[in-house]
Design a protein around this motif. Structure first.
Motif, PDB file in Angstrom:
ATOM      1  N   LEU A   5       3.005  -7.169 -13.347  1.00 29.92           N
ATOM      2  CA  LEU A   5       2.005  -6.451 -12.556  1.00 29.92           C
ATOM      3  C   LEU A   5       0.831  -6.004 -13.426  1.00 29.92           C
ATOM      4  CD1 LEU A   5       3.602  -3.957 -10.002  1.00 29.92           C
ATOM      5  CD2 LEU A   5       1.853  -5.666  -9.579  1.00 29.92           C
ATOM      6  N   LYS A   6       1.084  -5.820 -14.721  1.00 30.99           N
ATOM      7  CA  LYS A   6       0.014  -5.395 -15.625  1.00 30.99           C
ATOM      8  C   LYS A   6      -1.080  -6.445 -15.761  1.00 30.99           C
ATOM      9  CE  LYS A   6       2.967  -4.100 -18.885  1.00 30.99           C
ATOM     10  NZ  LYS A   6       3.461  -3.592 -20.179  1.00 30.99           N
ATOM     11  N   GLU A   7      -0.815  -7.658 -15.298  1.00 32.33           N
ATOM     12  CA  GLU A   7      -1.817  -8.722 -15.313  1.00 32.33           C
ATOM     13  C   GLU A   7      -2.809  -8.579 -14.158  1.00 32.33           C
ATOM     14  OE1 GLU A   7      -2.049 -11.012 -17.789  1.00 32.33           O
ATOM     15  OE2 GLU A   7      -0.394  -9.913 -18.714  1.00 32.33           O
ATOM     16  N   VAL A   8      -2.456  -7.755 -13.169  1.00 31.34           N
ATOM     17  CA  VAL A   8      -3.314  -7.527 -12.012  1.00 31.34           C
ATOM     18  C   VAL A   8      -4.306  -6.420 -12.351  1.00 31.34           C
ATOM     19  CG1 VAL A   8      -3.364  -6.819  -9.589  1.00 31.34           C
ATOM     20  CG2 VAL A   8      -1.470  -8.227 -10.433  1.00 31.34           C
ATOM     21  N   LYS A   9      -5.581  -6.664 -12.050  1.00 30.25           N
ATOM     22  CA  LYS A   9      -6.619  -5.680 -12.324  1.00 30.25           C
ATOM     23  C   LYS A   9      -6.265  -4.338 -11.673  1.00 30.25           C
ATOM     24  CE  LYS A   9     -11.512  -4.773 -11.998  1.00 30.25           C
ATOM     25  NZ  LYS A   9     -12.799  -5.171 -11.521  1.00 30.25           N
ATOM     26  N   GLY A  10      -6.353  -3.271 -12.457  1.00 29.80           N
ATOM     27  CA  GLY A  10      -6.069  -1.936 -11.952  1.00 29.80           C
ATOM     28  C   GLY A  10      -4.667  -1.448 -12.277  1.00 29.80           C
ATOM     29  N   PHE A  11      -3.832  -2.324 -12.822  1.00 29.93           N
ATOM     30  CA  PHE A  11      -2.482  -1.933 -13.210  1.00 29.93           C
ATOM     31  C   PHE A  11      -2.382  -1.892 -14.721  1.00 29.93           C
ATOM     32  CE2 PHE A  11      -1.500  -3.030  -8.927  1.00 29.93           C
ATOM     33  CZ  PHE A  11      -0.454  -2.185  -8.606  1.00 29.93           C
ATOM     34  N   GLY A  12      -1.801  -0.830 -15.205  1.00 32.32           N
ATOM     35  CA  GLY A  12      -1.569  -0.695 -16.637  1.00 32.32           C
ATOM     36  C   GLY A  12      -0.209  -0.073 -16.861  1.00 32.32           C
ATOM     37  N   ASP A  13       0.042   0.316 -18.100  1.00 34.60           N
ATOM     38  CA  ASP A  13       1.329   0.902 -18.448  1.00 34.60           C
ATOM     39  C   ASP A  13       1.632   2.163 -17.645  1.00 34.60           C
ATOM     40  OD1 ASP A  13       2.001  -1.028 -20.371  1.00 34.60           O
ATOM     41  OD2 ASP A  13       0.830   0.002 -21.900  1.00 34.60           O
ATOM     42  N   MET A  24       0.818  -1.215   0.000  1.00 35.01           N
ATOM     43  CA  MET A  24       0.000   0.000   0.000  1.00 35.01           C
ATOM     44  C   MET A  24       0.856   1.272   0.000  1.00 35.01           C
ATOM     45  SD  MET A  24      -3.145  -1.272   2.429  1.00 35.01           S
ATOM     46  CE  MET A  24      -3.709   0.364   2.761  1.00 35.01           C
ATOM     47  N   ASN A  25       2.155   1.136   0.176  1.00 37.30           N
ATOM     48  CA  ASN A  25       3.054   2.273   0.085  1.00 37.30           C
ATOM     49  C   ASN A  25       3.471   2.572  -1.347  1.00 37.30           C
ATOM     50  OD1 ASN A  25       3.528   3.310   2.824  1.00 37.30           O
ATOM     51  ND2 ASN A  25       4.173   1.213   3.207  1.00 37.30           N
ATOM     52  N   ILE A  26       3.093   1.721  -2.288  1.00 33.32           N
ATOM     53  CA  ILE A  26       3.331   1.999  -3.705  1.00 33.32           C
ATOM     54  C   ILE A  26       2.329   3.061  -4.126  1.00 33.32           C
ATOM     55  CG2 ILE A  26       3.280   1.042  -6.041  1.00 33.32           C
ATOM     56  CD1 ILE A  26       3.951  -1.697  -4.772  1.00 33.32           C
ATOM     57  N   ASN A  27       2.787   4.047  -4.847  1.00 37.99           N
ATOM     58  CA  ASN A  27       1.942   5.154  -5.292  1.00 37.99           C
ATOM     59  C   ASN A  27       0.736   4.635  -6.074  1.00 37.99           C
ATOM     60  OD1 ASN A  27       0.994   7.681  -5.866  1.00 37.99           O
ATOM     61  ND2 ASN A  27       2.625   8.206  -7.287  1.00 37.99           N
ATOM     62  N   GLY A  28      -0.467   4.937  -5.596  1.00 37.93           N
ATOM     63  CA  GLY A  28      -1.692   4.532  -6.279  1.00 37.93           C
ATOM     64  C   GLY A  28      -2.234   3.184  -5.859  1.00 37.93           C
ATOM     65  N   VAL A  29      -1.579   2.529  -4.897  1.00 37.85           N
ATOM     66  CA  VAL A  29      -2.030   1.215  -4.438  1.00 37.85           C
ATOM     67  C   VAL A  29      -2.707   1.369  -3.081  1.00 37.85           C
ATOM     68  CG1 VAL A  29      -1.330  -1.106  -3.736  1.00 37.85           C
ATOM     69  CG2 VAL A  29      -0.237  -0.015  -5.694  1.00 37.85           C
ATOM     70  N   GLY A  30      -3.979   1.016  -3.070  1.00 36.09           N
ATOM     71  CA  GLY A  30      -4.739   1.016  -1.830  1.00 36.09           C
ATOM     72  C   GLY A  30      -4.962  -0.407  -1.371  1.00 36.09           C
ATOM     73  N   MET A  33       0.460   3.185 -14.693  1.00 35.61           N
ATOM     74  CA  MET A  33       0.693   2.893 -13.288  1.00 35.61           C
ATOM     75  C   MET A  33       2.078   2.283 -13.094  1.00 35.61           C
ATOM     76  SD  MET A  33      -0.829   2.868 -10.299  1.00 35.61           S
ATOM     77  CE  MET A  33      -1.631   1.923  -9.057  1.00 35.61           C
ATOM     78  N   LEU A  34       2.458   1.385 -13.984  1.00 36.36           N
ATOM     79  CA  LEU A  34       3.756   0.747 -13.882  1.00 36.36           C
ATOM     80  C   LEU A  34       4.881   1.761 -14.088  1.00 36.36           C
ATOM     81  CD1 LEU A  34       5.323  -1.868 -13.471  1.00 36.36           C
ATOM     82  CD2 LEU A  34       5.188  -2.240 -15.923  1.00 36.36           C
ATOM     83  N   GLU A  35       4.765   2.592 -15.093  1.00 33.93           N
ATOM     84  CA  GLU A  35       5.796   3.581 -15.367  1.00 33.93           C
ATOM     85  C   GLU A  35       5.947   4.566 -14.213  1.00 33.93           C
ATOM     86  OE1 GLU A  35       8.130   3.496 -17.687  1.00 33.93           O
ATOM     87  OE2 GLU A  35       7.184   1.606 -18.219  1.00 33.93           O
ATOM     88  N   LYS A  36       4.835   4.937 -13.601  1.00 35.54           N
ATOM     89  CA  LYS A  36       4.857   5.885 -12.491  1.00 35.54           C
ATOM     90  C   LYS A  36       5.612   5.308 -11.290  1.00 35.54           C
ATOM     91  CE  LYS A  36       0.865   6.868 -10.466  1.00 35.54           C
ATOM     92  NZ  LYS A  36      -0.443   7.492 -10.154  1.00 35.54           N
ATOM     93  N   ASN A  37       5.604   3.995 -11.166  1.00 34.71           N
ATOM     94  CA  ASN A  37       6.196   3.342  -9.999  1.00 34.71           C
ATOM     95  C   ASN A  37       7.423   2.496 -10.308  1.00 34.71           C
ATOM     96  OD1 ASN A  37       4.345   3.953  -7.679  1.00 34.71           O
ATOM     97  ND2 ASN A  37       2.869   3.186  -9.175  1.00 34.71           N
ATOM     98  N   SER A  80      -4.439  -6.186  -2.100  1.00 36.06           N
ATOM     99  CA  SER A  80      -5.028  -7.527  -1.979  1.00 36.06           C
ATOM    100  C   SER A  80      -4.988  -8.265  -3.312  1.00 36.06           C
ATOM    101  CB  SER A  80      -6.472  -7.430  -1.490  1.00 36.06           C
ATOM    102  OG  SER A  80      -6.509  -6.943  -0.173  1.00 36.06           O
ATOM    103  N   ALA A  81      -5.225  -7.550  -4.405  1.00 33.15           N
ATOM    104  CA  ALA A  81      -5.188  -8.163  -5.734  1.00 33.15           C
ATOM    105  C   ALA A  81      -3.774  -8.638  -6.075  1.00 33.15           C
ATOM    106  CB  ALA A  81      -5.684  -7.174  -6.788  1.00 33.15           C
TER     107      ALA A  81
END
Length: 83
Positions: free
Chosen positions: A58-66, A29-35, A68-72, A40-41
């Motif tokens: 991580l892009k296979e996990v619902k809510g993660f895309g390019d 949850m300390n990853i930017n944008g992860v609640g 979100m990945l690039e930002k983190n 849990s996902a």
């Protein structure tokens, strides 16, 4: 006690990336944008697939895309695992 845990986690994040193969829910949850839901996902995906072979997975996990990945990208790591 929770405050102490959060301080320790926060200090660890200042010095290193979050390992998506080892981190618990609070650390994720300390990853930017992860609640709570995304953390849990990530854990459910990790349980189902044994581990993440790379942070790209991580892009296979619902809510993660390019985006979100690039930002983190610099704050996430995936330790080696045995598949």
């Amino acid at each position: 006690m929770k405050l102490l845990s959060l301080l320790i986690i926060g200090a660890a994040l200042c010095f290193g990336a979050v390992d998506i193969n080892k981190a618990d829910k609070d650390e994720l949850m300390n990853i930017n944008g992860v609640g709570e839901a995304k953390a849990s996902a990530i854990i459910e995906y990790r349980k189902k697939h044994n581990c993440f072979s790379s942070i790209e997975e991580l892009k296979e996990v619902k809510g993660f895309g390019d985006k979100m990945l690039e930002k983190n990208r610099n704050n996430i790591t995936a330790s080696k695992c045995k598949k």
